[in-house]
Design an enzyme around this catalytic site. Structure first.
Site, mmCIF file in Angstrom:
data_model
loop_
_atom_site.group_PDB
_atom_site.id
_atom_site.type_symbol
_atom_site.label_atom_id
_atom_site.label_comp_id
_atom_site.label_asym_id
_atom_site.label_seq_id
_atom_site.Cartn_x
_atom_site.Cartn_y
_atom_site.Cartn_z
ATOM 1 N N TYR A 134 0.819 -1.216 0.000
ATOM 2 C CA TYR A 134 0.000 0.000 0.000
ATOM 3 C C TYR A 134 0.852 1.265 0.000
ATOM 4 O O TYR A 134 0.518 2.255 -0.655
ATOM 5 C CB TYR A 134 -0.915 0.028 1.227
ATOM 6 C CG TYR A 134 -2.222 -0.713 1.065
ATOM 7 C CD1 TYR A 134 -2.702 -1.521 2.092
ATOM 8 C CD2 TYR A 134 -2.991 -0.592 -0.087
ATOM 9 C CE1 TYR A 134 -3.907 -2.192 1.977
ATOM 10 C CE2 TYR A 134 -4.194 -1.260 -0.217
ATOM 11 C CZ TYR A 134 -4.652 -2.057 0.807
ATOM 12 O OH TYR A 134 -5.848 -2.714 0.679
ATOM 13 N N SER A 182 -9.751 -8.438 -2.195
ATOM 14 C CA SER A 182 -9.017 -9.042 -1.082
ATOM 15 C C SER A 182 -9.485 -8.552 0.283
ATOM 16 O O SER A 182 -9.764 -9.353 1.184
ATOM 17 C CB SER A 182 -7.518 -8.766 -1.242
ATOM 18 O OG SER A 182 -7.044 -9.261 -2.471
ATOM 19 N N GLU A 183 -9.560 -7.226 0.449
ATOM 20 C CA GLU A 183 -9.942 -6.689 1.756
ATOM 21 C C GLU A 183 -11.397 -7.015 2.087
ATOM 22 O O GLU A 183 -11.737 -7.295 3.241
ATOM 23 C CB GLU A 183 -9.713 -5.177 1.812
ATOM 24 C CG GLU A 183 -8.283 -4.730 1.533
ATOM 25 C CD GLU A 183 -7.298 -5.090 2.640
ATOM 26 O OE1 GLU A 183 -7.646 -5.879 3.541
ATOM 27 O OE2 GLU A 183 -6.164 -4.575 2.595
ATOM 28 N N ALA A 184 -12.258 -6.987 1.080
ATOM 29 C CA ALA A 184 -13.669 -7.339 1.304
ATOM 30 C C ALA A 184 -13.807 -8.804 1.689
ATOM 31 O O ALA A 184 -14.700 -9.171 2.460
ATOM 32 C CB ALA A 184 -14.492 -7.040 0.059
ATOM 33 N N TYR A 187 -12.755 -9.039 5.484
ATOM 34 C CA TYR A 187 -13.633 -8.413 6.480
ATOM 35 C C TYR A 187 -15.052 -8.231 5.960
ATOM 36 O O TYR A 187 -15.264 -7.658 4.888
ATOM 37 C CB TYR A 187 -13.099 -7.033 6.878
ATOM 38 C CG TYR A 187 -11.820 -7.038 7.657
ATOM 39 C CD1 TYR A 187 -11.809 -7.356 9.018
ATOM 40 C CD2 TYR A 187 -10.617 -6.699 7.035
ATOM 41 C CE1 TYR A 187 -10.622 -7.338 9.741
ATOM 42 C CE2 TYR A 187 -9.428 -6.678 7.751
ATOM 43 C CZ TYR A 187 -9.436 -6.998 9.102
ATOM 44 O OH TYR A 187 -8.265 -6.982 9.820
#
Length: 289
Positions: A134, A182-184, A187
Site C-alpha cells: 500500500y 481481497s480486503e472485502a 472483512y
C-alpha cells in the site's frame, strides 16, 4: 444421425459450461446488486483453501505447491470488458492481472514466482514499476487510500483503467481493486460498505483503513488466543465506525465474532507485515498499528 447430433450437442454443452480453471471466481458489474456482490465475495472466500477453523473463522493454508497456490478472479465492467486477476490463496494477495493478451505483475519476488504459473500464454508481460505494498502504491498514485473513492462505480472505473492500462491512474485503480476483492474477503464490514454502494462512491473511513492495516495483527492474536483461553497476548488497537479508538484484547470482541472472515496463517506473517504501512495518519496526529 439424430443420436449423433444429440450426442454432439451434449458434448458441446458440457464443454461450454465447464469453467476454464477450477476455483475461478467471476463478477459482472452490469446488473450488479448488493446481493450479487455479496455472493461474489462469498464465492471468493470459498475458493481459498483453509487449514481449519478457529472460532468459526477459516485459517488459510500456510503454503500450497505450484499452481495450486493461485486462483483467478474475472471482473467485467459495465462496458463488458474483462480483466483476470491472479491472487495468492494463502493470503488473498493480488499478484497481477491480465487484460487481453497482456499480463501485468507487481515488481516483487512473490509476483515473479506467480508468473511461472498464471497467464503463461499471454503474448506480452509487463512488470509494474511498484510492488503491491500500500505504501508503494500510495506513493505512485500521489494520494493515500482515504482519498480514493470505493464502491461499485469506482470498481468499474478501476477495471477500465487497468484494461487499457493508464499508467497515470493504474496505482489508484489497483488500490480500489485490492480493497474491493481481497480486503472485502478478509472483512465483512468492508464487504458491506462497498456492496451497499451500488450506484455511488464513498471515501473509505478510518475504520476501514484501520482494519486493512491490522489483518496480520488480528490474525496472529486470534491464533494465540486459541491456546490462551481466548485472550490476546498483545492488544490490537482499531478505529471503530464512530472514529473512536478501541482496544481488542480477546475473542469476544465484535471484530472477531462478526467481522473478520479469514485468518492469515502465522507462518506467512513476516511477508505480510511488509505489505502495509506501519504508521497511518489519522486526522492531525498519527496512529501506529
Amino acid at each position: 444421425m439424430i443420436r449423433f447430433l444429440v450426442l454432439s450437442l451434449l458434448i458441446l454443452t458440457l464443454f461450454l459450461t465447464t469453467p476454464a480453471v477450477e476455483g475461478d471466481v467471476s463478477f459482472r458489474l452490469s446488473g450488479a446488486t448488493s446481493s450479487s456482490y455479496g455472493v461474489f465475495i462469498s464465492n471468493l472466500r470459498k475458493a481459498l483453501p483453509n487449514e481449519r477453523k478457529l472460532y468459526d473463522i477459516p485459517l488459510l493454508r500456510s503454503s500450497l505447491p505450484g499452481s495450486q497456490r493461485y486462483a483467478l478472479i474475472h471482473l467485467t465492467n459495465y462496458a463488458d470488458e474483462t480483466i483476470s486477476v491472479a491472487i495468492d490463496v494463502t493470503n488473498v494477495y493480488i499478484m497481477g492481472y491480465r487484460a487481453g493478451d497482456t499480463s501485468y505483475f507487481f515488481n516483487e519476488a512473490s509476483a515473479t514466482e506467480a508468473a511461472k504459473y498464471v497467464f503463461k500464454d499471454a503474448m506480452r508481460k509487463v512488470t509494474l514499476p511498484y510492488s503491491g505494498n500500500y505504501e508503494r502504491l500510495q506513493t505512485a498514485a500521489g494520494k493515500i487510500r482515504e482519498n480514493i473513492p470505493l464502491g461499485l462505480p469506482a470498481l468499474d472505473s478501476a477495471i477500465t483503467t487497468l484494461f487499457y492500462y493508464n499508467a497515470n491512474s493504474a496505482a489508484s485503480a489497483l488500490m480500489v481493486l485490492i480493497q474491493s476483492t481481497s480486503e472485502a474477503a478478509r472483512y465483512k464490514f468492508i464487504e458491506q460498505q462497498i456492496g451497499k454502494r451500488v450506484d455511488k462512491t464513498f471515501l473509505p473511513s478510518l475504520a476501514i483503513i484501520s482494519l486493512e492495516n491490522s489483518w496480520s495483527a488480528l490474525s496472529k492474536q486470534i491464533q494465540i488466543a486459541s491456546t490462551n483461553n481466548g485472550q490476546f497476548e498483545s492488544p490490537v488497537v482499531l478505529i471503530n465506525a464512530q472514529n473512536q479508538r478501541v482496544t481488542i484484547t480477546n475473542v469476544d470482541a465484535g471484530v472477531v465474532t462478526s467481522n473478520i472472515a479469514l485468518l492469515l496463517n502465522r507462518n506467512n506473517m513476516a511477508a505480510m507485515d511488509d505489505d502495509v504501512p506501519m504508521t497511518q495518519s489519522f486526522g492531525c496526529g498519527s496512529y501506529a498499528i
